[in-house]
Motif scaffolding. Structure first.
Motif, PDB file in Angstrom:
ATOM      1  N   THR A  52       0.850  -1.190   0.000  1.00 11.57           N
ATOM      2  CA  THR A  52       0.000   0.000   0.000  1.00 11.57           C
ATOM      3  C   THR A  52       0.886   1.240   0.000  1.00 11.57           C
ATOM      4  N   VAL A  53       0.251   2.390  -0.147  1.00 13.48           N
ATOM      5  CA  VAL A  53       0.956   3.670  -0.044  1.00 13.48           C
ATOM      6  C   VAL A  53       0.615   4.244   1.330  1.00 13.48           C
ATOM      7  N   GLY A  54       1.653   4.571   2.106  1.00 15.17           N
ATOM      8  CA  GLY A  54       1.443   5.127   3.440  1.00 15.17           C
ATOM      9  C   GLY A  54       0.634   6.415   3.385  1.00 15.17           C
ATOM     10  N   ARG A  61       4.412   0.540   1.658  1.00 13.57           N
ATOM     11  CA  ARG A  61       4.439  -0.301   2.859  1.00 13.57           C
ATOM     12  C   ARG A  61       3.897  -1.668   2.487  1.00 13.57           C
ATOM     13  N   SER A  62       4.600  -2.735   2.874  1.00 13.08           N
ATOM     14  CA  SER A  62       4.162  -4.090   2.543  1.00 13.08           C
ATOM     15  C   SER A  62       3.844  -4.879   3.795  1.00 13.08           C
ATOM     16  N   VAL A  63       2.868  -5.755   3.668  1.00 16.58           N
ATOM     17  CA  VAL A  63       2.438  -6.608   4.761  1.00 16.58           C
ATOM     18  C   VAL A  63       1.996  -7.943   4.165  1.00 16.58           C
ATOM     19  N   ILE A  64       2.162  -9.017   4.912  1.00 21.20           N
ATOM     20  CA  ILE A  64       1.708 -10.332   4.495  1.00 21.20           C
ATOM     21  C   ILE A  64       0.345 -10.583   5.135  1.00 21.20           C
ATOM     22  N   LEU A  65      -0.618 -11.011   4.316  1.00 22.18           N
ATOM     23  CA  LEU A  65      -1.981 -11.238   4.797  1.00 22.18           C
ATOM     24  C   LEU A  65      -2.471 -12.619   4.390  1.00 22.18           C
ATOM     25  N   ALA A  88      -2.452  -0.652  10.247  1.00 18.05           N
ATOM     26  CA  ALA A  88      -2.017   0.481   9.419  1.00 18.05           C
ATOM     27  C   ALA A  88      -2.315   0.245   7.945  1.00 18.05           C
ATOM     28  N   TRP A  89      -2.169  -0.991   7.476  1.00 19.78           N
ATOM     29  CA  TRP A  89      -2.417  -1.249   6.057  1.00 19.78           C
ATOM     30  C   TRP A  89      -3.865  -0.939   5.683  1.00 19.78           C
ATOM     31  N   TRP A  90      -4.805  -1.182   6.603  1.00 12.43           N
ATOM     32  CA  TRP A  90      -6.211  -0.892   6.323  1.00 12.43           C
ATOM     33  C   TRP A  90      -6.447   0.620   6.295  1.00 12.43           C
ATOM     34  N   LEU A  91      -5.836   1.347   7.202  1.00 14.77           N
ATOM     35  CA  LEU A  91      -5.948   2.804   7.192  1.00 14.77           C
ATOM     36  C   LEU A  91      -5.346   3.369   5.903  1.00 14.77           C
ATOM     37  N   ASN A  92      -4.234   2.771   5.455  1.00 11.50           N
ATOM     38  CA  ASN A  92      -3.622   3.199   4.192  1.00 11.50           C
ATOM     39  C   ASN A  92      -4.559   2.938   3.013  1.00 11.50           C
ATOM     40  N   LEU A  93      -5.206   1.769   2.996  1.00  8.85           N
ATOM     41  CA  LEU A  93      -6.133   1.446   1.907  1.00  8.85           C
ATOM     42  C   LEU A  93      -7.368   2.344   1.916  1.00  8.85           C
ATOM     43  N   LYS A  94      -7.804   2.736   3.098  1.00 13.67           N
ATOM     44  CA  LYS A  94      -8.962   3.630   3.166  1.00 13.67           C
ATOM     45  C   LYS A  94      -8.613   4.986   2.554  1.00 13.67           C
ATOM     46  N   ALA A  95      -7.353   5.416   2.714  1.00 10.51           N
ATOM     47  CA  ALA A  95      -6.908   6.690   2.144  1.00 10.51           C
ATOM     48  C   ALA A  95      -6.630   6.560   0.644  1.00 10.51           C
TER      49      ALA A  95
END
Length: 160
Positions: A52-54, A61-65, A88-95
């Motif tokens: 995602t983009v911070g 920013r990368s995360v394993i899901l 944080a990844w979900w907050l980034n995706l919401k933005a």
């Protein structure tokens, strides 16, 4: 056993252990690339790397899901080790809902949205059927003060 007792009896490791496991996993995935990702099976969730983009920094920013497929989409939960704050990844995706999802089949551009209503109920059942990765969904979700978002990653098109 009452429903409240059952929800309280769902065991979770201590928070420090969960955070340490995440740290180790991030290092393994950084070193091994997509080699450690896995394909989903009917009884098991798959694993993907989401970039995602911070929302504050603008940096990737990368995360394993863990995820389950639903047609051409990937479905996951926006949870933070079952802790209350959103990840944080979900907050980034919401933005910025556009992101990159890497699976064993290769990278795909995706666009995220939160499933609501009947779509959420259907996908929650789909996630609960993949009995590893999340555990007892209803028991763990009951520990949170708010409903756990079900995140749908719609595949836009393959990337080169």
């Amino acid at each position: 056993m009452s429903t409240d007792e059952k929800h309280r009896s769902a065991w979770l490791p201590p928070r420090w252990f969960i955070r340490a496991a995440w740290w180790v996993h991030r290092r393994l995935y950084a070193a091994g690339g997509t080699r450690f990702l896995r394909r989903p099976r009917p009884d098991r969730a798959g694993m993907l790397r989401l970039t995602t983009v911070g929302r504050r920094t603008g940096q990737e920013r990368s995360v394993i899901l863990s995820y389950v497929p639903d047609g051409s989409t990937y479905v996951t939960l926006a949870m933070n080790g079952w802790a209350d704050p959103p990840p944080a990844w979900w907050l980034n995706l919401k933005a910025t809902p556009e992101a990159l999802a890497e699976t064993v089949d290769g990278p795909r551009q995706v666009r995220a949205h939160e499933a609501i209503g009947p779509e959420r109920e259907r996908l929650w059942s789909l996630l609960a059927a993949a009995d590893d990765g999340w555990g007892e969904l209803d028991d763990f979700a009951a520990r949170r003060s708010h409903q756990t978002p079900v995140v749908v990653l719609e595949v836009a098109e393959p990337t080169s």
